[in-house]
Design a protein around this motif. Structure first.
Motif, short mmCIF file in Angstrom:
data_model
loop_
_atom_site.label_atom_id
_atom_site.label_comp_id
_atom_site.label_asym_id
_atom_site.label_seq_id
_atom_site.Cartn_x
_atom_site.Cartn_y
_atom_site.Cartn_z
N VAL A 420 10.28 5.23 56.95
CA VAL A 420 10.23 5.45 58.40
C VAL A 420 10.03 6.95 58.63
O VAL A 420 10.40 7.78 57.79
CB VAL A 420 11.51 4.98 59.13
CG1 VAL A 420 11.66 3.46 59.06
CG2 VAL A 420 12.73 5.68 58.58
N ASN A 497 2.36 12.63 60.63
CA ASN A 497 1.46 12.64 61.78
C ASN A 497 0.11 13.27 61.42
O ASN A 497 -0.93 12.89 61.96
CB ASN A 497 2.09 13.38 62.95
CG ASN A 497 2.97 12.48 63.81
OD1 ASN A 497 2.47 11.72 64.63
ND2 ASN A 497 4.29 12.55 63.59
N CYS A 523 -0.35 2.41 62.43
CA CYS A 523 -0.84 2.93 63.71
C CYS A 523 -2.20 2.30 64.04
O CYS A 523 -3.03 2.08 63.16
CB CYS A 523 -0.98 4.45 63.63
SG CYS A 523 -1.47 5.21 65.19
N LEU A 539 3.45 9.87 66.21
CA LEU A 539 4.31 8.91 65.51
C LEU A 539 5.75 9.38 65.65
O LEU A 539 6.13 10.43 65.10
CB LEU A 539 3.93 8.81 64.03
CG LEU A 539 2.48 8.41 63.70
CD1 LEU A 539 2.28 8.38 62.18
CD2 LEU A 539 2.12 7.07 64.32
N HIS A 543 9.58 5.42 63.40
CA HIS A 543 8.36 4.61 63.27
C HIS A 543 8.16 4.25 61.80
O HIS A 543 8.21 5.11 60.92
CB HIS A 543 7.16 5.41 63.80
CG HIS A 543 5.85 4.70 63.63
ND1 HIS A 543 5.36 3.82 64.56
CD2 HIS A 543 4.91 4.76 62.64
CE1 HIS A 543 4.18 3.36 64.15
NE2 HIS A 543 3.89 3.92 62.99
#
Length: 572
Positions: A420, A497, A523, A539, A543
């Motif tokens: 995560v 990200n 994503c 993000l 996530h």
């Protein structure tokens, strides 16, 4: 949002194309189409198989198949290979389509009505052994200008002098080698290009932003020697679009077909009509791309092609559209390419020398080829494929720079924070500098992509990847974690990200890897990173992501040596 019409030169039907053909038109056109879609523009990307002419008939005969059946089969083969290289055509049509028959005949009728077609009785070479008139390029002999003994009837490849077959010394059929040739009289239609010479020159010279390669070739054909010549648009062949005056018969032209170079560019328009029909749409759907009285006045039209196709797209096709007197959309920009050579020589179908599209996909994924070909596109001069360079580029650019970053970040996060996006910590000056550097480099990348500077764009994209690697080296979250886990979490959150940002901006070059990166990040937001800072926090903490398999397996020396040997062919 702009409307962008993109066409790639049509690949010829008689066999599988090599990598030089691919990088000379279809692949860079796809790069531009993907980028324009990614930026939110409405894109129509059109291509088709070019199916008429003597080579199609000869290839079908060699395959012992009716020419229509052969062309249908080869269209499927080429469509499958295009999909294999992830070419994102909106439609991949066929120049033998009913739409192209109708439109080509219509154009000829309009040109006739405008007084731009002349009927010319001319003497052409007939081969008794082959039982057919020979197209100029199927007659070989000695050039009267330089003495080259394999000059063709249209041009000497050695000294580039334009020729007529009757100029050749000791002519012979390039099909059978027979010298049992005779000159027979036959009547053909000619497009009176000379009448449009001044109009074409004014139009070409108005294109101040065209590549020098494009304009220099066009102006040479316009002005060198005797200048632009009228061009035959019919042939004595069985396979092709029958000569008609619109929907009416054309007396004296029975049994003749339009010359492949007349109907092939018209297929760009016809293929868009094929697309509309396939979508269940009416004529207005394609006319808004091609007729300025039906909405195409706000379209930007870009053509991609190899330099050998430039004369037809700067002179003959525009002469057809202008001469019709109808409001057809003319090209705004022609992106032309030089040649890609193969390992010290040329690609050769007859000698099995070089890598062809089917062979390439049989040994490596498409992204490997897309990256190398685009990053070495023959823009300003001819370029050369070597296996050593290919191996080095794939291993260094794709595996070491991009693939390594994705692997390091995801594996480290999984081991320390789970799969995560970690929470906690805040970013500081180092991250602010990264955002500023990425923004500057991204704006440069965008400008180069807009300008269709293919090689320079690839270099800027790689530089974007390098910035991420340099940041990781300096921030070293694996070391930071030992003393400040929260800061390490913030650094890893940024890096995850960054993977998503790289997927978005890399997608035009390497679509499969980009999709794999997005899937790994869990994503589906492909929005372009206008604001890099915002994109690097898209993000959120918590996530979920997955750690992907190796994005790019390195090419070993053993594999390279095997391929080098396998595709060497028979050296001339």
């Amino acid at each position: 949002m702009a409307r962008i019409l993109i066409t790639s030169a049509l690949p010829y039907i008689n066999g599988i194309k090599h990598l030089g053909n691919l990088v000379g038109s279809q692949l860079p056109a796809d790069l531009y189409a993907r980028y324009m879609r990614a930026r939110g523009h409405e894109v129509m990307f059109i291509c088709a198989t070019d199916e008429h002419g003597t080579p199609a008939e000869l290839a079908a005969a060699k395959a012992k198949k009716p020419v229509a059946e052969y062309c249908a089969e080869m269209h499927e083969v080429q469509a499958d290979l295009a999909a294999g290289f992830r070419l994102s055509f909106d439609h991949f049509g066929r120049s033998s389509s009913p739409q192209n028959h109708k439109l080509t005949q219509h154009m000829a009728g309009r040109l006739k009505a405008a007084g731009l077609i002349s009927e010319v009785s001319e003497k052409q070479v007939y081969s008794n052994a082959d039982g057919r008139f020979l197209p100029d390029r199927y007659i070989e002999g000695t050039c009267p200008n330089c003495g080259y003994d394999r000059a063709r009837g249209d041009q000497c490849e050695n000294c580039t002098k334009q020729l007529d077959p009757t100029d050749l010394i000791n002519p012979r059929s390039a099909i059978s080698g027979s010298t049992d040739l005779e000159v027979r009289e036959t009547k053909h239609l000619f497009l009176r290009q000379r009448d449009m010479r001044d109009q074409l020159r004014d139009w070409i010279k108005s294109k101040k932003d065209w590549p020098i390669l494009t304009t220099s070739i066009a102006l040479k054909w316009l002005d060198d020697g005797d200048g632009l010549q009228d061009r035959g648009i019919t042939r004595d062949l069985d396979w092709g679009i029958p000569v008609k005056d619109g929907e009416a018969e054309w007396p004296g032209m029975e049994g003749k077909v339009f010359y492949v170079w007349f109907d092939a560019p018209i297929e760009y328009i016809a293929a868009t009509a094929e697309w509309a029909e396939a979508q269940g749409l009416g004529d207005e759907a394609w006319e808004r791309w091609w007729r300025t009285d039906k909405g195409a006045d706000d379209v930007r039209y870009i053509e991609f092609m190899g330099k050998d196709n430039v004369p037809f797209h700067t002179l003959s096709f525009p002469a057809t559209l202008m001469g019709s007197g109808e409001p057809w959309k003319l090209v705004d920009y022609i992106k032309s390419f030089n040649y890609l050579n193969y390992d010290g020589g040329q690609f050769s179908t007859s000698q099995g020398r070089g890598v062809f599209m089917d062979q390439a996909l049989s040994i490596l994924p498409p992204d490997f080829w897309r990256w190398w070909l685009l990053s070495h596109a023959p823009e300003s001069s001819d370029s050369e494929f070597t296996w050593e360079n290919f191996q080095a580029s794939v291993n260094k650019d794709l595996a070491d720079v991009l693939g390594n970053l994705v692997s390091r970040v995801t594996k480290f996060c999984r081991s320390k924070f789970g799969e995560v996006v970690p929470e906690g910590g805040s970013l500081g000056p180092r991250e602010e500098k990264l955002v500023a550097d990425l923004t500057e480099k991204l704006r440069s990348y965008e400008a180069l992509m807009e300008a269709m500077e293919v090689r320079k764009s690839s270099a800027e994209l790689r530089a974007l990847w390098v910035l991420g690697n340099e940041y990781l080296q300096e921030a070293a979250p694996w070391s930071t974690f030992k003393t400040d886990p929260d800061l390490a979490a913030a650094q890893v959150r940024l890096a995850l990200n960054l993977i998503r940002l790289y997927a978005v901006v890399s997608q035009p070059f390497i679509p499969d890897a980009a999709q794999a990166m997005m899937d790994a990040m869990g994503c589906t937001d492909w929005s372009w990173p206008g604001d890099v800072g915002a994109a690097l926090s898209l993000l959120p903490a918590g996530h979920a992501f997955t750690t992907p398999d190796v994005l790019f397996a390195k090419i070993t020396d053993e594999a390279r040596e095997d391929w080098q040997s396998r595709f060497a062919g028979i050296r001339a």
